[in-house]
Design an enzyme around this catalytic site. Structure first.
Site, PDB file in Angstrom:
ATOM      1  N   GLU A   1       0.847  -1.198   0.000  1.00  0.00           N
ATOM      2  CA  GLU A   1       0.000   0.000   0.000  1.00  0.00           C
ATOM      3  C   GLU A   1       0.879   1.245   0.000  1.00  0.00           C
ATOM      4  O   GLU A   1       1.827   1.325   0.774  1.00  0.00           O
ATOM      5  CB  GLU A   1      -0.905   0.088   1.243  1.00  0.00           C
ATOM      6  CG  GLU A   1      -2.029  -0.887   1.254  1.00  0.00           C
ATOM      7  CD  GLU A   1      -2.936  -0.706   2.447  1.00  0.00           C
ATOM      8  OE1 GLU A   1      -3.096   0.441   2.926  1.00  0.00           O
ATOM      9  OE2 GLU A   1      -3.479  -1.715   2.926  1.00  0.00           O
TER      10      GLU A   1
HETATM   11  C1  BGP Z   1      -4.911   1.512   5.395  1.00  0.00           C
HETATM   12  C2  BGP Z   1      -5.810   0.353   4.976  1.00  0.00           C
HETATM   13  C3  BGP Z   1      -6.456   0.480   3.663  1.00  0.00           C
HETATM   14  C4  BGP Z   1      -6.676   1.906   3.178  1.00  0.00           C
HETATM   15  C5  BGP Z   1      -5.592   2.873   3.620  1.00  0.00           C
HETATM   16  C6  BGP Z   1      -5.925   4.316   3.303  1.00  0.00           C
HETATM   17  O1  BGP Z   1      -5.014   1.585   6.753  1.00  0.00           O
HETATM   18  O2  BGP Z   1      -5.049  -0.856   4.959  1.00  0.00           O
HETATM   19  O3  BGP Z   1      -7.678  -0.251   3.779  1.00  0.00           O
HETATM   20  O4  BGP Z   1      -7.932   2.353   3.506  1.00  0.00           O
HETATM   21  O5  BGP Z   1      -5.328   2.765   4.964  1.00  0.00           O
HETATM   22  O6  BGP Z   1      -6.666   4.856   4.373  1.00  0.00           O
HETATM   23  P1  BGP Z   1      -7.964   5.691   4.058  1.00  0.00           P
HETATM   24  O7  BGP Z   1      -8.767   4.823   3.148  1.00  0.00           O
HETATM   25  O8  BGP Z   1      -8.605   5.951   5.345  1.00  0.00           O
HETATM   26  O9  BGP Z   1      -7.505   6.963   3.371  1.00  0.00           O
END
Ligand code: BGP
Length: 480
Positions: free
Chosen positions: A379
């Site tokens: 990510e």
């Molecule tokens: C991380 C998660 C994802 C994604 C990301 C972005 O914590 O693994 O699921 O959501 O965050 O966060 P957000 O969607 O709140 O911007």
């Protein structure tokens, strides 16, 4: 000097999570998950955990962007970008609607067979997270989620069903998404979505979190051991959120404060990679008087269930300064860190997330030094408001800048520092529901989806400028 290039089998991909894009929350026999009872929030407005699904509340994950019915169209777009892999999760409550059934739900298993077959038809490798905040609601309500040791067995059973069913389609697996984000006990949605647990009045939140965390660590280790029996070629990883914490100055007090604060990032991966509890946590249990129940044989389970690689999310860095409480004045979120301050050297996104590409190179070096196993950036992304022009184009230049600078940083870690990196899957390859805020407005995708925070829109897909840009990056294996 020889021109260094990225490994030719480097896995350029994209990352998603079932609950944030599939929709079809109650289709094909799927049961409600802990996320399906979380209402929409907004920037600065926390999401509410409700008791059940009220008709008058809006639940953004129920339809999300309807990948459930549109998966062929979306996978064709991923193929057009040239993705080598796609990270996503299997919705646990599609496979076991309540979580404690004797037999899995065949319609749920069939859905993922169809999705994986479609990906593989295009030569896109599935990279699968078993639990990405999608525990069946029944396990949370009936058993107290990972408070209960019984849920360890329900998770392992779910994992074994998936490993058996997809053993010839999926090689890369991860057990729990961001297993460590519940260390921030100030935000109840982390413990709720990670572990199906809500802290009760009079309980010590950290003690409850560590007990649930112990059961999750056992579940992860048992799943890894079973997975390797089913297919020794499986590559099974842990998955953590890694937000480096910098000392505000060279004041040794700041340096030690940052070192201590990093333990909340390192505890879970320490156990999942090394196979035993680090001394600093055992000392914390003793000092704080936490009564964490270990059973005979737990140490053996943890030692035998260590992972093959470490997947992690990287978005930002944070900074701490001794002697100050959260300044919170800065536009940078502090991830629940006490003593956190804004870093005067870096800017933040509209949602207050620090933009720090060098921090990614730093994170890669710290993690590789600590664990000496392959890493996988599963990510990394830039949540922002995107504007769609009259002609359907979207000029998301800030996102291209963010991703380009972070790709340069990871390339430096690989080519210059010698980090062993499996791949890079930017978060939200297509616009999806934001996890912390429940918004569509906070867009990450290189594909735009016509849907707003209230669930209005045609759901039509549009290619952003970053779609064409990333396609070129992959074609050139990062050399352009
Ligand atoms: C991380 C998660 C994802 C994604 C990301 C972005 O914590 O693994 O699921 O959501 O965050 O966060 P957000 O969607 O709140 O911007």
């Amino acid at each position: 000097m020889k021109k260094m290039t990225m490994p030719k089998d480097f896995l350029w991909g994209g990352a998603l999570a079932a609950h944030q894009f599939e929709g079809g929350w109650d289709k094909g026999g799927k049961g409600p998950s802990v996320v399906d009872v979380m209402t929409a929030g907004a920037h600065g407005v926390p999401r509410k955990i409700t008791d059940s699904v009220e008709e008058n509340e809006f639940y953004p994950n129920h339809e999300a962007i309807d990948f459930y019915h549109r998966y062929k169209e979306d996978i064709a777009l991923f193929n057009e970008m040239g993705l080598k892999c796609l990270r996503t999760s299997i919705g646990w409550s599609r496979i076991f609607p309540k979580g404690d059934e004797a037999e899995p739900n065949e319609a749920g298993l069939k859905f993922y067979d169809d999705v994986f077959d479609e990906l593989l038809r295009h030569g896109i490798e599935p990279v699968i997270t078993l639990s990405h905040f999608e525990m069946p609601l029944h396990l949370a309500r009936e058993y107290g989620g990972f408070r209960s040791r019984q849920v360890v067995d329900f998770f392992v059973k779910f994992a074994v069903v998936c490993f058996e069913r997809y053993k010839n389609k999926v090689t890369y697996w991860m057990t729990f998404n961001e297993i460590n984000n519940k260390m921030d006990v100030n935000n109840p949605i982390f413990l709720w979505t990670n572990s199906g647990v809500i802290v009760k009045a009079g309980e010590n939140a950290k003690e409850v979190m560590y007990q649930a965390g112990h059961h999750e660590l056992l579940a992860s280790a048992l799943a890894v051991a079973k997975g390797k029996e089913i297919n020794p070629d499986f590559q099974i990883g842990a998955m953590v959120s890694h937000v480096p914490i910098y000392p505000y100055s060279s004041n040794p007090e700041d340096v030690m404060l940052a070192e201590e604060a990093m333990r909340q990032r390192y505890f879970f991966p320490d156990v999942q990679v090394r196979g035993y509890y680090p001394s600093y946590v055992l000392k914390e249990f003793e000092r704080e008087g936490y009564n964490i129940t270990f059973a005979d044989g737990d140490e053996d389970i943890l030692r035998k269930g260590t992972v093959d690689y470490l997947g992690f999310s990287y978005y930002m860095s944070t900074t701490v300064k001794s002697g100050v409480e959260n300044d919170n004045t800065g536009d940078i979120v502090n991830g629940g860190l006490p003593n956190s301050v804004s870093n005067p050297y870096i800017k933040a996104s509209d949602w207050g997330w620090a933009i720090d590409p060098t921090g990614l190179r730093y994170a890669l070096n710290r993690l590789y030094d600590r664990y000496q196993i392959p890493l996988f950036i599963v990510e990394n992304g830039f949540g922002a408001v995107d504007t769609i022009e009259e002609d359907g184009s979207i000029h998301d230049l800030q996102r291209i800048d963010y991703l380009r600078s972070h790709i340069k940083a990871l390339q430096k870690a690989v080519k210059y520092d010698g980090v062993d990196l499996i791949g890079y899957t930017p978060w939200g390859i297509i616009d999806i529901v934001s996890f912390t805020t429940g918004e569509m407005k906070k867009r990450y995708g290189m594909i735009y989806v016509d849907r707003d925070n209230e669930g209005n829109g045609s759901l039509q897909r549009y290619k952003k400028d970053s779609f064409y840009w990333y396609k070129k990056v992959i074609e050139a294996n990062g050399e352009e």
